[in-house]
Motif scaffolding. Structure first.
Motif, PDB file in Angstrom:
ATOM      1  N   LYS A  36      13.904  15.275  35.150  1.00 24.60           N
ATOM      2  CA  LYS A  36      14.326  16.775  36.029  1.00 24.60           C
ATOM      3  C   LYS A  36      13.326  17.308  35.605  1.00 24.60           C
ATOM      4  N   TRP A  37      12.754  18.461  36.163  1.00 21.24           N
ATOM      5  CA  TRP A  37      12.020  20.221  36.053  1.00 21.24           C
ATOM      6  C   TRP A  37      12.555  20.269  34.404  1.00 21.24           C
ATOM      7  N   THR A  38      10.591  21.011  33.990  1.00 25.45           N
ATOM      8  CA  THR A  38      11.207  21.182  33.103  1.00 25.45           C
ATOM      9  C   THR A  38      11.126  22.542  32.513  1.00 25.45           C
ATOM     10  N   ALA A  39      11.211  22.999  31.795  1.00 22.06           N
ATOM     11  CA  ALA A  39      11.759  24.846  32.093  1.00 22.06           C
ATOM     12  C   ALA A  39      10.773  25.258  32.361  1.00 22.06           C
ATOM     13  N   GLY A  40       9.057  25.209  32.341  1.00 26.91           N
ATOM     14  CA  GLY A  40       7.860  25.686  33.104  1.00 26.91           C
ATOM     15  C   GLY A  40       8.091  25.417  34.516  1.00 26.91           C
ATOM     16  N   GLN A  41       8.997  24.028  34.996  1.00 25.71           N
ATOM     17  CA  GLN A  41       8.570  23.592  36.693  1.00 25.71           C
ATOM     18  C   GLN A  41       9.841  24.566  36.450  1.00 25.71           C
ATOM     19  N   GLN A  42      10.692  24.118  36.053  1.00 22.77           N
ATOM     20  CA  GLN A  42      12.042  25.665  36.995  1.00 22.77           C
ATOM     21  C   GLN A  42      11.593  27.348  37.300  1.00 22.77           C
ATOM     22  N   LEU A  43      10.045  27.753  36.007  1.00 19.22           N
ATOM     23  CA  LEU A  43       9.879  29.214  36.074  1.00 19.22           C
ATOM     24  C   LEU A  43       8.914  28.909  37.537  1.00 19.22           C
ATOM     25  N   ALA A  44       8.132  28.017  38.052  1.00 16.48           N
ATOM     26  CA  ALA A  44       6.951  27.904  38.676  1.00 16.48           C
ATOM     27  C   ALA A  44       8.084  27.918  39.898  1.00 16.48           C
ATOM     28  N   HIS A  45       8.841  26.738  40.483  1.00 14.57           N
ATOM     29  CA  HIS A  45      10.055  26.807  41.739  1.00 14.57           C
ATOM     30  C   HIS A  45      10.546  28.005  42.123  1.00 14.57           C
ATOM     31  N   ILE A  46      10.811  28.898  40.912  1.00 14.73           N
ATOM     32  CA  ILE A  46      10.901  30.438  41.007  1.00 14.73           C
ATOM     33  C   ILE A  46       9.831  31.810  42.017  1.00 14.73           C
ATOM     34  N   ILE A  47       9.204  31.049  41.242  1.00 12.05           N
ATOM     35  CA  ILE A  47       7.626  32.206  41.643  1.00 12.05           C
ATOM     36  C   ILE A  47       7.131  31.000  43.152  1.00 12.05           C
ATOM     37  N   LEU A  48       7.354  30.031  43.610  1.00 16.74           N
ATOM     38  CA  LEU A  48       7.172  29.641  44.366  1.00 16.74           C
ATOM     39  C   LEU A  48       8.016  30.158  45.823  1.00 16.74           C
ATOM     40  N   ILE A 167      18.370  24.120  33.172  1.00 16.11           N
ATOM     41  CA  ILE A 167      18.003  24.312  31.495  1.00 16.11           C
ATOM     42  C   ILE A 167      18.427  24.088  30.629  1.00 16.11           C
ATOM     43  N   ILE A 168      19.424  24.566  30.703  1.00 13.98           N
ATOM     44  CA  ILE A 168      20.321  24.713  29.328  1.00 13.98           C
ATOM     45  C   ILE A 168      21.427  23.392  29.545  1.00 13.98           C
ATOM     46  N   ALA A 169      22.020  23.104  30.716  1.00 12.06           N
ATOM     47  CA  ALA A 169      22.204  21.822  31.021  1.00 12.06           C
ATOM     48  C   ALA A 169      20.707  20.452  30.271  1.00 12.06           C
ATOM     49  N   LYS A 172      20.646  20.173  26.534  1.00  5.57           N
ATOM     50  CA  LYS A 172      21.828  19.102  25.568  1.00  5.57           C
ATOM     51  C   LYS A 172      21.263  18.206  25.313  1.00  5.57           C
ATOM     52  N   HIS A 173      20.656  17.754  26.009  1.00  6.27           N
ATOM     53  CA  HIS A 173      20.836  16.386  26.039  1.00  6.27           C
ATOM     54  C   HIS A 173      18.820  16.334  24.867  1.00  6.27           C
ATOM     55  N   PHE A 174      18.532  17.805  24.659  1.00  5.03           N
ATOM     56  CA  PHE A 174      16.724  17.476  24.238  1.00  5.03           C
ATOM     57  C   PHE A 174      17.030  17.427  22.562  1.00  5.03           C
ATOM     58  N   PRO A 175      16.777  15.914  22.182  1.00  4.84           N
ATOM     59  CA  PRO A 175      16.095  15.476  20.820  1.00  4.84           C
ATOM     60  C   PRO A 175      16.388  15.942  19.682  1.00  4.84           C
ATOM     61  N   ALA A 176      15.531  17.107  19.414  1.00  2.00           N
ATOM     62  CA  ALA A 176      15.518  18.445  18.339  1.00  2.00           C
ATOM     63  C   ALA A 176      16.497  19.134  18.544  1.00  2.00           C
ATOM     64  N   ILE A 177      17.372  19.435  19.645  1.00  2.00           N
ATOM     65  CA  ILE A 177      18.516  20.628  18.939  1.00  2.00           C
ATOM     66  C   ILE A 177      19.938  19.412  19.219  1.00  2.00           C
ATOM     67  N   PHE A 178      20.062  18.460  18.925  1.00  2.00           N
ATOM     68  CA  PHE A 178      21.086  17.321  18.936  1.00  2.00           C
ATOM     69  C   PHE A 178      20.170  15.955  19.105  1.00  2.00           C
ATOM     70  N   PRO A 179      19.894  16.337  17.588  1.00  2.00           N
ATOM     71  CA  PRO A 179      19.215  14.682  16.997  1.00  2.00           C
ATOM     72  C   PRO A 179      20.260  13.123  17.284  1.00  2.00           C
ATOM     73  N   ASP A 180      19.754  12.269  17.503  1.00  2.00           N
ATOM     74  CA  ASP A 180      20.416  11.078  18.058  1.00  2.00           C
ATOM     75  C   ASP A 180      20.964  10.578  16.197  1.00  2.00           C
ATOM     76  N   THR A 181      22.383   9.862  15.729  1.00  2.00           N
ATOM     77  CA  THR A 181      22.940  10.291  14.403  1.00  2.00           C
ATOM     78  C   THR A 181      23.356   8.537  14.790  1.00  2.00           C
ATOM     79  N   SER A 182      23.150   7.872  15.856  1.00  2.00           N
ATOM     80  CA  SER A 182      23.932   6.786  15.646  1.00  2.00           C
ATOM     81  C   SER A 182      23.075   6.005  15.052  1.00  2.00           C
ATOM     82  N   SER A 183      22.116   5.659  15.131  1.00  2.00           N
ATOM     83  CA  SER A 183      21.666   4.875  14.210  1.00  2.00           C
ATOM     84  C   SER A 183      21.996   4.674  12.266  1.00  2.00           C
ATOM     85  N   ASN A 184      22.433   6.066  11.851  1.00  2.00           N
ATOM     86  CA  ASN A 184      22.937   5.806  10.844  1.00  2.00           C
ATOM     87  C   ASN A 184      23.905   5.504  10.329  1.00  2.00           C
TER      88      ASN A 184
END
Length: 184
Positions: A36-48, A167-169, A172-184
């Motif tokens: 899906k589009w990055t946050a920057g691409q979302q802004l670029a789409h809005i501009i277009l 973007i917010i949705a 929610k899958h961004f690893p730095a915000i919600f790190p994968d802890t399944s291997s611990n």
């Protein structure tokens, strides 16, 4: 929504999007979930989208000659949002000319500035129309068909929040915000 409120709400919805995107760390700004589009691409789409809208805001007589008038009751903001959401559910997508190119960190400030400047210009353009012209003059939308100027600005106001929610949705899958802890 009257002419006295619509321009401010239109601008505010977009400023909320810009403010949110500005708070993102670089890694989140560049994050793409499932292609899906990055946050920057979302802004670029809005501009277009807004660049095309700005070009369509011609003098009333030109709009009437080129696109005509609305020959149906005008939709409310909520009705327009439901109509747009139904269009998306039925396969409505941004046409190719509205697909954003890849964007990088180096374009971040430029996109914010370009969008802010475009909003100011469009707000000025919108203020030139009377209440009657906003409700009666028709402008085309790629998959919703003819909309009144007011309906188009209802849509553009909603559209900014729609992309912020995407973007917010995705983040929610961004690893730095919600790190994968399944291997611990």
């Amino acid at each position: 929504m009257t002419k006295s409120l619509l321009p401010d709400q239109f601008v505010q919805a977009h400023m909320d999007l810009i403010s949110y995107v500005q708070t993102l760390p670089d890694e989140a700004y560049l994050y793409s979930y499932a292609g899906k589009w990055t946050a920057g691409q979302q802004l670029a789409h809005i501009i277009l989208c807004l660049q095309v809208t700005s070009k369509a805001l011609l003098p009333p007589a030109v709009i009437e000659e080129k696109f005509g008038k609305i020959d149906r009751p005008e939709m409310t903001f909520d009705e327009l949002v439901r109509f747009y959401q139904a269009g998306l559910r039925n396969g409505g997508k941004a046409p190719e000319r509205f697909l954003p190119p890849p964007t990088g960190i180096g374009q971040r400030i430029q996109l914010n500035t370009e969008l802010t400047d475009l909003l100011a210009s469009i707000r000025q353009q919108l203020m030139t129309y009377s209440e009657e012209e906003m409700s009666s003059l028709s402008l085309p939308h790629p998959f919703l068909g003819k909309l009144s100027i007011r309906e188009l600005f209802y849509l553009m106001t909603y559209h900014a929040g729609h992309h912020q929610r995407q973007i917010i949705a995705h983040l929610k899958h961004f690893p730095a915000i919600f790190p994968d802890t399944s291997s611990n």
